[in-house]
Design an enzyme around this catalytic site. Structure first.
Site, PDB file in Angstrom:
ATOM      1  CE  LYS A   1     -29.364   5.480  31.210  1.00  0.00           C
ATOM      2  NZ  LYS A   1     -30.120   4.271  32.045  1.00  0.00           N
TER       3      LYS A   1
ATOM      4  CE1 TYR B   1       4.364  11.173  28.162  1.00  0.00           C
ATOM      5  CE2 TYR B   1       1.718  11.213  27.299  1.00  0.00           C
ATOM      6  CZ  TYR B   1       2.957  11.922  27.921  1.00  0.00           C
ATOM      7  OH  TYR B   1       2.948  13.386  28.313  1.00  0.00           O
TER       8      TYR B   1
END
Ligand SMILES: *Cc1c(COP(=O)(O)O)cnc(C)c1O
Length: 364
Positions: free
Chosen positions: A35, A255
């Site tokens: 899946k 950042y």
């Protein structure tokens, strides 16, 4: 030259891991769970490489099942969430798909939809996970209703374990007892175990196991477990150093300046970011540069991340980087990132996948 970020999928390792799952299953059969695009590894190439030996495959929904059928996969194929809408049953029957039935609404819809070609149903009991599944007290009644439908050719008895990855097997034993008690005397093959159950709990192995994560070479356990040495990682997430610079002590990195250098530091930038599926892992998460472990430093950005190369003697732009794979288990990166290997695999995005069938031959 193109961007160096890429994932190599080792199909020989996938086969090895499937065989390991089969050997743990004893006389039982094993559905290879593919899946979510084979947990980010590519459902079609993975299913193709296992198609000769797999007892069957399992996917989440009809879209995933039809994609495999269209690719020529003719093995037994189970839809784990069953169907969401009556209209799917036409394709279920014509494409010879097996379905999970897990709620009374689905039973009602099946009763109202006579099918020309009978289908196999895996009737799922909620033995304690409390997600989907028929509650134990209603299971026999559900079974009897399905039994009466001429278009249901076979009913398999199924449940799912919620805590098989835990060291303490108490809750798993409780689930097994509930399942045993409420299926007592019912005919039909049984299916219980996911990867963790298959590895950790012999009494959960039953007629059909449903291994997923272990096929991709990652341990389903949060704690260290012997199985790690017997599994072979299927995905190797590669990139390269794209920039190197030396900065003085006191330099914030990336950042928000979440890391600040405490000495003169040689920083390396790697073409890999969260848009590729790499997690927002903390400072200190290991990354292999030229096979040597170096710590991640600063916040991971969309397309790049930074490592501290100060401890490396020879390193230059273009040097190879491994984010996870052999020698750096995905489980370890997941532990640092406070997540699970399932999510790291499924998040893989943008990076091109290439397939290697054996140690020597690479096919793109
Ligand atoms: C995803 C899934 C599996 C496979 O689980 P792993 O932990 O990846 O082995 C098995 N059974 C069901 C019902 C699932 O949804």
């Amino acid at each position: 030259m193109s961007r160096p970020a890429r994932a190599v999928i080792h199909l020989d390792a996938l086969k090895h891991n499937y065989r390991l799952a089969k050997s743990l299953s004893g006389k039982g059969k094993a559905l290879a769970v593919v899946k979510a695009d084979a947990y980010g590894h590519g459902a079609i190439p993975c299913a193709r490489s296992l198609s000769e030996e797999a007892d069957g495959f399992a996917v989440a929904c009809i879209e995933e099942a039809l994609e495999l059928r269209a690719a020529g996969i003719s093995n037994r194929l189970l839809i784990l969430e069953g169907f969401f809408d009556q209209s799917e049953l036409i394709d279920v029957a014509s494409e010879s798909l097996d379905i999970v039935v897990h709620n009374p609404e689905q039973i009602k819809q099946l009763e109202q939809t006579p099918l020309e070609k009978p289908i196999r149903v895996w009737l799922k009991m909620d033995s304690g996970m409390h997600r989907v599944g028929i509650l134990p007290g209603h299971y026999r009644e559900a079974w009897t209703r399905l039994e009466q439908l001429p278009w249901v050719s076979e009913i398999l008895l199924m449940t799912h374990l919620s805590c098989a990855d835990q060291t303490d097997t108490g809750y798993t034993r409780q689930q097994l007892e509930v399942f045993e008690q409420h299926t007592l005397g019912l005919p039909g093959e049984r299916s219980i175990a996911n990867s963790a159950g298959l590895i950790h709990c012999a009494s959960a192995r039953a007629d059909w196991s449903r291994p997923g994560l272990m096929l991709y070479g990652a341990s389903p356990f949060d704690h260290c477990h012997d199985i790690e040495a017997r599994l072979r990682p299927v995905m190797a997430l590669h990139s390269a150093i794209i920039n190197i610079k030396e900065v003085p002590a006191g330099s914030p990195v990336g950042y928000a300046g979440t890391a600040v250098t405490n000495k003169t530091t040689r920083l390396g930038v790697i073409a890999m970011g969260y848009a590729d599926g790499y997690p927002l892992a903390p400072n200190g998460t290991p990354v292999l540069v030229n096979g040597q472990s170096v710590p991640l430093t600063g916040r991971v950005s969309m397309d790049m991340l930074t490592v501290d190369l100060s401890e490396m003697a020879d390193v230059k732009v273009g040097d190879p980087v491994l984010l996870w794979g052999k020698d750096l288990p995905v489980v370890e990166v997941a532990r640092y990132a406070g997540t699970i290997p399932y999510q790291l695999f499924c998040n893989i995005n943008r990076v091109p996948l290439s397939y290697q069938h054996s140690a020597s031959k690479e096919v793109v």
